[in-house]
Write a protein that holds these residues in place. Structure first.
Motif, mmCIF file in Angstrom:
data_model
loop_
_atom_site.group_PDB
_atom_site.id
_atom_site.type_symbol
_atom_site.label_atom_id
_atom_site.label_comp_id
_atom_site.label_asym_id
_atom_site.label_seq_id
_atom_site.Cartn_x
_atom_site.Cartn_y
_atom_site.Cartn_z
ATOM 1 N N UNK A 178 15.982 5.669 10.858
ATOM 2 C CA UNK A 178 17.421 6.677 10.811
ATOM 3 C C UNK A 178 17.283 7.207 12.042
ATOM 4 N N UNK A 179 17.991 6.412 13.145
ATOM 5 C CA UNK A 179 17.950 6.751 14.611
ATOM 6 C C UNK A 179 19.005 8.187 14.489
ATOM 7 N N UNK A 180 18.928 8.880 15.454
ATOM 8 C CA UNK A 180 19.931 10.184 15.636
ATOM 9 C C UNK A 180 21.135 9.818 15.860
ATOM 10 N N UNK A 181 22.136 10.495 15.369
ATOM 11 C CA UNK A 181 23.479 10.313 15.248
ATOM 12 C C UNK A 181 23.958 10.739 16.620
ATOM 13 N N UNK A 216 9.096 0.712 0.771
ATOM 14 C CA UNK A 216 10.522 0.193 0.842
ATOM 15 C C UNK A 216 11.042 0.967 2.225
ATOM 16 N N UNK A 217 10.824 2.434 2.429
ATOM 17 C CA UNK A 217 11.129 2.854 3.548
ATOM 18 C C UNK A 217 10.714 2.188 4.778
ATOM 19 N N UNK A 218 9.605 1.832 4.564
ATOM 20 C CA UNK A 218 8.836 0.940 5.925
ATOM 21 C C UNK A 218 9.762 -0.373 6.046
ATOM 22 N N UNK A 219 10.059 -1.029 5.027
ATOM 23 C CA UNK A 219 10.887 -2.285 5.190
ATOM 24 C C UNK A 219 12.246 -1.896 5.764
ATOM 25 N N UNK A 250 0.695 -0.925 0.249
ATOM 26 C CA UNK A 250 0.128 -0.085 -0.007
ATOM 27 C C UNK A 250 0.919 1.250 -0.177
ATOM 28 N N UNK A 251 2.026 1.318 0.791
ATOM 29 C CA UNK A 251 2.726 2.432 0.875
ATOM 30 C C UNK A 251 3.601 2.785 -0.270
ATOM 31 N N UNK A 252 3.943 1.472 -1.077
ATOM 32 C CA UNK A 252 4.605 1.699 -2.235
ATOM 33 C C UNK A 252 3.765 2.338 -3.547
ATOM 34 N N UNK A 253 2.397 1.892 -3.367
ATOM 35 C CA UNK A 253 1.432 2.408 -4.302
ATOM 36 C C UNK A 253 1.048 3.803 -3.936
#
Length: 446
Positions: free
Chosen positions: A284-287, A244-247, A227-230
Motif C-alpha cells: 500500500x504505497x503512499x499516495x 494473502x496480504x503478503x501475497x 502460516x500467516x493465513x492460519x
C-alpha cells in the motif's frame, strides 16, 4: 470533452472525459503534434499519472505535446464505484449458491453507485473516445504510447481506426485473445517467474533471510503465506496481516527491480521480528497529492473500474446460467493446475475467474482482432514481467501482424523507464519514424 455514452445510439445521452496537455517544451524545433499516453490499469488515472512524473517523458515532450486523459468511468471522467468495495462480506455462508448470490449482489451494488456510464465503459468505447480526442487536438493521426492495459487500448484503437493510427508504441503487452481462466493461469505463471528471479537475486545478497538455496527459499515463501493465513500478524495499528496480504505486497514489489532490496528487508522483518509494517507498506504505497477541486472521486474507483472494464472486454466472463454446483466443480477442477503453476499466486488468480459473475457478458470485438491493417507499430516485452508475461507480447504481435518486438531481458513491469536501450528504440520511432525489422533485444540493466 463531451462524448456519446453509446456510440451506436447517441440519443442515449453523453458523458464527460477529462483531458490534460503539457505543451512541447522546444518550440524552436519542428513540432510533431500530440502524443497521447495511457499508463495502464484499467482504472489508472492518466492525468494524475502524467502530473506525478512528467520528467520521465521530458525528451519526448520536447517535440510532442504530451496528452493524458482519464478514461470514461475513471478519475475525473464520471467515476464508477461499488459503494466502498467489492467484498461479499464474512457473514455469507460458504455454500456455492450463497457465495454466487453474494457476488451478484455486489454487481448490483456497483450498478447502483456508478450511474449511467457503467454499461458503456470498456476498451472499445474508450478507444472511440481517443479518436474524439485526436480530432479535438487537430491531429491527422493519433501518435500513442501505452503501457500495460494501455497496450490493449492501443491495439483496439488500431483495429477500429487503422487509417488514423500514427506512430504507436505498446509496452508491457496485454493479451487480446485468451479466455479468463487461461489469462489467470498465465498471470500466475508470470508472477511466479518474477518471484523466482527475485529469490535468485536475494540468494546472492549478503544477509538474505532465506539463505543461498533458491529451492528452499521458494518453499519458505510458501510456508510464510500458509502460516500467516492460519495465524495472521497484528500490525501496530491493530489490523491483521494475512498470507494473502503478503501475497499482494510481494506481487506489488515485483513490478520494479528497484523495489527488490526493500522487499528483501521487509520479508526479513516479517520472518525475524514478526513485524509486517514494511511489507504492508510495499503493498500500500503512499499516495501523492489528490487535490481534485470540486470533483469527488470515490476511494474504490480504481478497483471498480478495473473490474468493470475487464468484464466489458471479455465475452467469456459471465456464466450466470450455470448452476452453482457446476461453477463450484469448475473451480475445483482448475485448482490443482493453478497451485502447480504457483502455490503463492495461483489460488488468488484462480478466484478472478468469478470476478464478473452477475454482470453482462462482454464484447467479442477484441477477441476477433486479426491483422487490423494498421501501420507497423513497436511492441516492448519484458522477460521478467510479473503482470504482462512476455508470451503475450509474442501473441499480440502475431495478432496485429505488423508489429516489431523489442525483447527486453530485464525484470519488472514494462521496459521504457527501466532501460535506456528500450527508450532508444522508442524515441527513434516516435520522433524519427525509424523502426527496425523483426525482433530486437535489449539486455538487462541497459
Amino acid at each position: 470533452m463531451t462524448v456519446p455514452l453509446d456510440y451506436a445510439d447517441p440519443a442515449k445521452g453523453t458523458t464527460r472525459v477529462a483531458v490534460a496537455r503539457i505543451p512541447a517544451t522546444a518550440p524552436g524545433r519542428r513540432p510533431l503534434g500530440s502524443l497521447l499516453l495511457n499508463f495502464g490499469g484499467p482504472g489508472n488515472r492518466g492525468i494524475a499519472s502524467l502530473a506525478a512524473d512528467p520528467k520521465a517523458f521530458a525528451e519526448l515532450g520536447e517535440r510532442y505535446d504530451l496528452v493524458a486523459f482519464d478514461p470514461r468511468g475513471v478519475g475525473l471522467s464520471s467515476p464508477v464505484s461499488c459503494g466502498g468495495n467489492q467484498q461479499t462480506g464474512d457473514d455469507v455462508p460458504e455454500d456455492a449458491a450463497s457465495q454466487l448470490a453474494a457476488l451478484r449482489a455486489v454487481a448490483q451494488r456497483c450498478a447502483l453507485h456508478s450511474g449511467p456510464v457503467l454499461p458503456y465503459i470498456g476498451t472499445v468505447n474508450v478507444s472511440r473516445d481517443m479518436d474524439r480526442i485526436r480530432q479535438a487536438l487537430g491531429d491527422r493521426k493519433l501518435n500513442y504510447l501505452g503501457f500495460s492495459y494501455g497496450t490493449r487500448l492501443g491495439a483496439v484503437y488500431a483495429a477500429q481506426f487503422p487509417k488514423t493510427t500514427g506512430r504507436m508504441v505498446l509496452d508491457g503487452v496485454d493479451t487480446l485473445s485468451e479466455p479468463l481462466a487461461e489469462q489467470a493461469l498465465v498471470s500466475a505463471r508470470g508472477q511466479q517467474r518474477a518471484l523466482d528471479n527475485f529469490l535468485t537475486w536475494c540468494a546472492h545478497q549478503n544477509g538474505c533471510v532465506y539463505g543461498t538455496n533458491t529451492r528452499t527459499a521458494r518453499e519458505k515463501i510458501e510456508e510464510l503465506v500458509e502460516r500467516l493465513d492460519a495465524r495472521p500478524l497484528t500490525g501496530t495499528d491493530g489490523t491483521h496481516f494475512t498470507g494473502q496480504d503478503a501475497v499482494g505486497a510481494i506481487g506489488a514489489a515485483l513490478y520494479s527491480k528497484t523495489l527488490w532490496p526493500d522487499l528483501a528487508e521487509a520479508l526479513a522483518r516479517v520472518e525475524r521480528d514478526r513485524d509486517p509494517a514494511a511489507l504492508k507498506e510495499l503493498g500500500n504505497p503512499p499516495e501523492g497529492e489528490t487535490d481534485d477541486g470540486p470533483a469527488k472521486i470515490p476511494e474504490d474507483n480504481g478497483e471498480a473500474a478495473l473490474t468493470a472494464v475487464n468484464c466489458a472486454d471479455d465475452p467469456d466472463r459471465s456464466n450466470d446460467e450455470a448452476t452453482p454446483h457446476a461453477i463450484a466443480q469448475e473451480i475445483h477442477d482448475l485448482e490443482a493446475e493453478f497451485r502447480r503453476t504457483s502455490p503463492v499466486f495461483g489460488p488468488g488468480q484462480l478466484m478472478t475467474v468469478l470476478s464478473c459473475y452477475g454482470r453482462p457478458a462482454g464484447t467479442d470485438f477484441i477477441r476477433r482482432i486479426d491483422r487490423p491493417g494498421a501501420p507497423r507499430m513497436l511492441l516492448v516485452g519484458t522477460r521478467g514481467d510479473p503482470a504482462t508475461p512476455y508470451e503475450w507480447t509474442e501473441e499480440t504481435a502475431r495478432r496485429l501482424g505488423s508489429a516489431v518486438v523489442i525483447d527486453y531481458k530485464g525484470e519488472g513491469h514494462t521496459g521504457y523507464t527501466a532501460s535506456a536501450c528500450v527508450r532508444g528504440y522508442v524515441h527513434d520511432f516516435l520522433t524519427g519514424g525509424r523502426l527496425p525489422a523483426g525482433t530486437r533485444s535489449c539486455p538487462a540493466g541497459e
